[in-house]
Write an enzyme that holds these catalytic residues in place. Structure first.
Site, PDB file in Angstrom:
ATOM      1  N   ARG A   1       0.855  -1.193   0.000  1.00  9.14           N
ATOM      2  CA  ARG A   1       0.000   0.000   0.000  1.00  9.14           C
ATOM      3  C   ARG A   1       0.890   1.242   0.000  1.00  9.14           C
ATOM      4  O   ARG A   1       0.936   1.999   0.969  1.00  9.14           O
ATOM      5  CB  ARG A   1      -0.942   0.005   1.212  1.00  9.14           C
ATOM      6  CG  ARG A   1      -1.772  -1.263   1.406  1.00  9.14           C
ATOM      7  CD  ARG A   1      -2.556  -1.718   0.223  1.00  9.14           C
ATOM      8  NE  ARG A   1      -3.828  -1.079  -0.019  1.00  9.14           N
ATOM      9  CZ  ARG A   1      -4.989  -1.425   0.522  1.00  9.14           C
ATOM     10  NH1 ARG A   1      -5.041  -2.363   1.439  1.00  9.14           N
ATOM     11  NH2 ARG A   1      -6.103  -0.828   0.175  1.00  9.14           N
TER      12      ARG A   1
ATOM     13  N   TYR B   1      -2.334  -1.619   7.608  1.00  3.56           N
ATOM     14  CA  TYR B   1      -3.398  -2.575   7.939  1.00  3.56           C
ATOM     15  C   TYR B   1      -3.544  -2.697   9.450  1.00  3.56           C
ATOM     16  O   TYR B   1      -2.607  -2.453  10.206  1.00  3.56           O
ATOM     17  CB  TYR B   1      -3.059  -3.963   7.392  1.00  3.56           C
ATOM     18  CG  TYR B   1      -3.118  -4.061   5.898  1.00  3.56           C
ATOM     19  CD1 TYR B   1      -4.331  -4.011   5.234  1.00  3.56           C
ATOM     20  CD2 TYR B   1      -1.962  -4.224   5.146  1.00  3.56           C
ATOM     21  CE1 TYR B   1      -4.394  -4.117   3.854  1.00  3.56           C
ATOM     22  CE2 TYR B   1      -2.013  -4.339   3.772  1.00  3.56           C
ATOM     23  CZ  TYR B   1      -3.230  -4.283   3.131  1.00  3.56           C
ATOM     24  OH  TYR B   1      -3.285  -4.393   1.775  1.00  3.56           O
TER      25      TYR B   1
ATOM     26  N   ASP C   1      -3.590  -0.592  -7.316  1.00  4.20           N
ATOM     27  CA  ASP C   1      -4.095  -1.125  -6.051  1.00  4.20           C
ATOM     28  C   ASP C   1      -5.533  -1.605  -6.229  1.00  4.20           C
ATOM     29  O   ASP C   1      -6.493  -0.853  -6.090  1.00  4.20           O
ATOM     30  CB  ASP C   1      -4.006  -0.023  -4.985  1.00  4.20           C
ATOM     31  CG  ASP C   1      -4.398  -0.507  -3.607  1.00  4.20           C
ATOM     32  OD1 ASP C   1      -5.061  -1.553  -3.503  1.00  4.20           O
ATOM     33  OD2 ASP C   1      -4.048   0.177  -2.628  1.00  4.20           O
TER      34      ASP C   1
ATOM     35  N   GLN D   1      -0.177   2.793  -5.928  1.00  2.00           N
ATOM     36  CA  GLN D   1      -1.579   3.227  -5.847  1.00  2.00           C
ATOM     37  C   GLN D   1      -2.381   2.979  -7.124  1.00  2.00           C
ATOM     38  O   GLN D   1      -3.527   2.570  -7.067  1.00  2.00           O
ATOM     39  CB  GLN D   1      -1.638   4.711  -5.501  1.00  2.00           C
ATOM     40  CG  GLN D   1      -2.241   4.934  -4.144  1.00  2.00           C
ATOM     41  CD  GLN D   1      -2.075   6.363  -3.651  1.00  2.00           C
ATOM     42  OE1 GLN D   1      -1.389   7.172  -4.266  1.00  2.00           O
ATOM     43  NE2 GLN D   1      -2.713   6.666  -2.551  1.00  2.00           N
TER      44      GLN D   1
ATOM     45  N   SER E   1      -7.985  -1.286  -3.220  1.00  2.00           N
ATOM     46  CA  SER E   1      -8.598   0.039  -3.055  1.00  2.00           C
ATOM     47  C   SER E   1      -9.657   0.285  -4.123  1.00  2.00           C
ATOM     48  O   SER E   1     -10.760   0.742  -3.809  1.00  2.00           O
ATOM     49  CB  SER E   1      -7.535   1.139  -3.145  1.00  2.00           C
ATOM     50  OG  SER E   1      -6.710   1.080  -2.016  1.00  2.00           O
TER      51      SER E   1
HETATM   52  P1  NAD Z   1      -9.025  -3.591   5.276  1.00  2.00           P
HETATM   53  O1  NAD Z   1     -10.032  -3.917   4.226  1.00  2.00           O
HETATM   54  O2  NAD Z   1      -7.905  -4.539   5.508  1.00  2.00           O
HETATM   55  O3  NAD Z   1      -9.791  -3.389   6.681  1.00  2.00           O
HETATM   56  C1  NAD Z   1     -10.895  -2.514   6.777  1.00  2.00           C
HETATM   57  C2  NAD Z   1     -10.786  -1.712   8.050  1.00  2.00           C
HETATM   58  O4  NAD Z   1     -11.159  -2.531   9.169  1.00  2.00           O
HETATM   59  C3  NAD Z   1      -9.411  -1.156   8.369  1.00  2.00           C
HETATM   60  O5  NAD Z   1      -9.497   0.253   8.464  1.00  2.00           O
HETATM   61  C4  NAD Z   1      -9.070  -1.798   9.717  1.00  2.00           C
HETATM   62  O6  NAD Z   1      -8.300  -0.931  10.547  1.00  2.00           O
HETATM   63  C5  NAD Z   1     -10.448  -2.026  10.288  1.00  2.00           C
HETATM   64  N1  NAD Z   1     -10.537  -2.965  11.428  1.00  2.00           N
HETATM   65  C6  NAD Z   1      -9.881  -4.124  11.640  1.00  2.00           C
HETATM   66  N2  NAD Z   1     -10.243  -4.656  12.831  1.00  2.00           N
HETATM   67  C7  NAD Z   1     -11.171  -3.818  13.382  1.00  2.00           C
HETATM   68  C8  NAD Z   1     -11.920  -3.817  14.591  1.00  2.00           C
HETATM   69  N3  NAD Z   1     -11.786  -4.800  15.506  1.00  2.00           N
HETATM   70  N4  NAD Z   1     -12.758  -2.770  14.813  1.00  2.00           N
HETATM   71  C9  NAD Z   1     -12.890  -1.759  13.912  1.00  2.00           C
HETATM   72  N5  NAD Z   1     -12.204  -1.716  12.749  1.00  2.00           N
HETATM   73  C10 NAD Z   1     -11.360  -2.731  12.489  1.00  2.00           C
HETATM   74  O7  NAD Z   1      -8.436  -2.127   5.026  1.00  2.00           O
HETATM   75  P2  NAD Z   1      -8.190  -1.364   3.649  1.00  2.00           P
HETATM   76  O8  NAD Z   1      -9.432  -0.710   3.229  1.00  2.00           O
HETATM   77  O9  NAD Z   1      -7.560  -2.311   2.712  1.00  2.00           O
HETATM   78  O10 NAD Z   1      -7.191  -0.212   4.079  1.00  2.00           O
HETATM   79  C11 NAD Z   1      -6.080  -0.465   4.908  1.00  2.00           C
HETATM   80  C12 NAD Z   1      -5.240   0.781   5.054  1.00  2.00           C
HETATM   81  O11 NAD Z   1      -4.415   0.972   3.931  1.00  2.00           O
HETATM   82  C13 NAD Z   1      -6.024   2.074   5.200  1.00  2.00           C
HETATM   83  O12 NAD Z   1      -5.356   2.878   6.126  1.00  2.00           O
HETATM   84  C14 NAD Z   1      -5.914   2.720   3.884  1.00  2.00           C
HETATM   85  O13 NAD Z   1      -6.083   4.120   3.939  1.00  2.00           O
HETATM   86  C15 NAD Z   1      -4.500   2.330   3.561  1.00  2.00           C
HETATM   87  N6  NAD Z   1      -4.222   2.447   2.145  1.00  2.00           N
HETATM   88  C16 NAD Z   1      -3.074   3.091   1.753  1.00  2.00           C
HETATM   89  C17 NAD Z   1      -2.785   3.217   0.410  1.00  2.00           C
HETATM   90  C18 NAD Z   1      -1.565   3.909  -0.042  1.00  2.00           C
HETATM   91  O14 NAD Z   1      -0.906   4.530   0.732  1.00  2.00           O
HETATM   92  N7  NAD Z   1      -1.225   3.794  -1.307  1.00  2.00           N
HETATM   93  C19 NAD Z   1      -3.628   2.672  -0.536  1.00  2.00           C
HETATM   94  C20 NAD Z   1      -4.763   2.014  -0.108  1.00  2.00           C
HETATM   95  C21 NAD Z   1      -5.052   1.907   1.243  1.00  2.00           C
END
Ligand code: NAD
Length: 375
Positions: A119, A230, A127, A124, A130
């Site tokens: 990530r 994550y 991805d 990006q 996303s």
């Molecule tokens: P994901 O689908 O793995 O998880 C969804 C959400 O569930 C996450 O925010 C996680 O913190 C939350 N979660 C896990 N256990 C939980 C609990 N017990 N209670 C409440 N919430 C809980 O996550 P995702 O959508 O794939 O995103 C993961 C991270 O990666 C995010 O911070 C996102 O912004 C980041 N991201 C960064 C980039 C980048 O920098 N290029 C790109 C995409 C995503």
């Protein structure tokens, strides 16, 4: 390079890994593009549109027998024998499916799972987690609004005032943020919870309220930071306090969208059966984690994968492939992700070039030379 795009065979998979837009770009780079007849139909892309973009229309064997095969989902047992030993497959191949990866290795395929991309800023544009989670968050709210028998926005009419729907979002990654934005556009009042404190600002910037559960020990603080963006499993002490805070909101909620996931592990249970029982009749839960929690449930143990059930007067939607319900845009974005990834593994001459010094290529490489190479 001969690039093939078969029709997806998984039940309910309506997406396609190539669009006329990306076909045209690959063609202009000198590749031959072969699309199985009808591969794009479920995503509203006709064979004629592919032909106009320079692709050839072929049968399943023609598409699967190409040097490079672009897929949405892993090749099925019926597709694998049609793939050529030494060919390359790019798709969402599920990096946590050890058995599936073994089968790809045994078939002598070089395979790349795009979900495994880091990530990072450079990754990006490719991805897929996303691009597809964004769609899932949007569609979850649309499905909730469809099943909910009241309005989302507050309305003042001559016949009286209607209160705005109270929406609770559990898990604020990409899907959760889009769910907040979509519910906000519909006029709902929103509260959201996540283990990662860094999302508080994002939740508030979208006009929702963050459900604060303070971290009391160093262990809790450290776990909350997560790894690589994550979530990590949280200590039970914090989960108990989160449960108490969430339970209060759930009892008041009209709609819950739950998206909480931890990569490679069962989704956490956040909405217990007792909490569902405390909800108002007519409330709706969309459990995006359905099928990924303990015993086939999701963030709610009452969710059933790919079913809409009514429990204690609450409608629980367990659709496991929400992006496939927005097939045209989901395919467009996915196909662009694939095209951007191909820039990293095809050299100027159009041949496959696996550069393991490239962190994205190294992370996505699943099988090569008959062996599983997953990092
Ligand atoms: P994901 O689908 O793995 O998880 C969804 C959400 O569930 C996450 O925010 C996680 O913190 C939350 N979660 C896990 N256990 C939980 C609990 N017990 N209670 C409440 N919430 C809980 O996550 P995702 O959508 O794939 O995103 C993961 C991270 O990666 C995010 O911070 C996102 O912004 C980041 N991201 C960064 C980039 C980048 O920098 N290029 C790109 C995409 C995503």
């Amino acid at each position: 390079m001969q690039i093939g795009v078969p029709t997806e065979t998984l039940v309910g998979e309506t997406r396609v890994a190539l669009t006329p837009e990306t076909a045209k770009k690959l063609k202009s780079q000198g590749h031959t593009v072969r699309v199985q007849a009808g591969a794009g139909l479920a995503a509203s892309v006709t064979d004629e549109a592919y032909v106009a973009a320079g692709a050839e229309i072929t049968d399943a064997a023609g598409a699967l027998g190409s040097d490079l095969v672009l897929k949405v989902r892993s090749p099925s047992a019926s597709e694998l024998p049609s793939l050529k030993p030494g060919a390359t497959v790019v798709g969402m191949l599920n990096p946590f499916d050890a058995e599936g990866l073994q089968q790809l290795a045994a078939a002598q395929l070089t395979s790349f799972a795009l979900e495994a991309a880091p990530r990072t800023t450079r990754a990006q544009s490719m991805d897929v987690l996303s691009s597809q989670a964004n769609i899932a968050g949007y569609k979850a709210v649309m499905m909730a609004a469809d099943k909910y028998q009241r309005f989302f926005p507050m309305l003042m009419t001559a016949a009286g005032t209607v209160k705005a729907a109270r929406v609770v979002i559990l898990g604020v990654g990409v899907a959760g943020l889009q769910a907040i934005a979509t519910a906000k556009r519909l006029g709902a009042v929103i509260e959201a919870s996540d283990v990662r404190p860094s999302v508080k600002e994002q939740v508030e910037s979208l006009g929702a309220k963050f459900i604060d559960v303070p971290y009391e020990t160093d262990e809790e603080k450290e776990a909350a930071v997560g790894v690589g963006g994550y979530a990590k499993p949280m200590p039970q002490s914090w989960l108990d306090r989160q449960k108490a805070e969430v339970a209060k909101r759930v009892a008041q909620a009209d709609v819950i969208i739950s998206t909480a996931l931890i990569p490679g592990r069962a989704a956490p249970t956040l909405i217990t059966a007792e909490m569902v029982q405390s909800m108002k009749p007519g409330s709706v839960i969309v459990d995006i984690a359905a099928g990924k929690g303990p015993n086939g449930g999701g963030n709610c143990p009452l969710s059933e994968a790919d079913k809409i059930v009514v429990k204690h007067g609450v409608t629980i939607i367990g659709e496991t492939n929400l992006p496939a319900l927005v097939a045209a845009d989901a395919s467009s974005l996915y196909a662009r992700n694939v095209l951007d990834f191909l820039k990293l593994v095809l050299n100027k001459e159009g041949a496959l070039h696996v550069d393991l010094e490239d962190d994205i290529v190294a992370a996505c490489l699943m099988t090569q030379g008959g062996a599983v190479r997953r990092k």
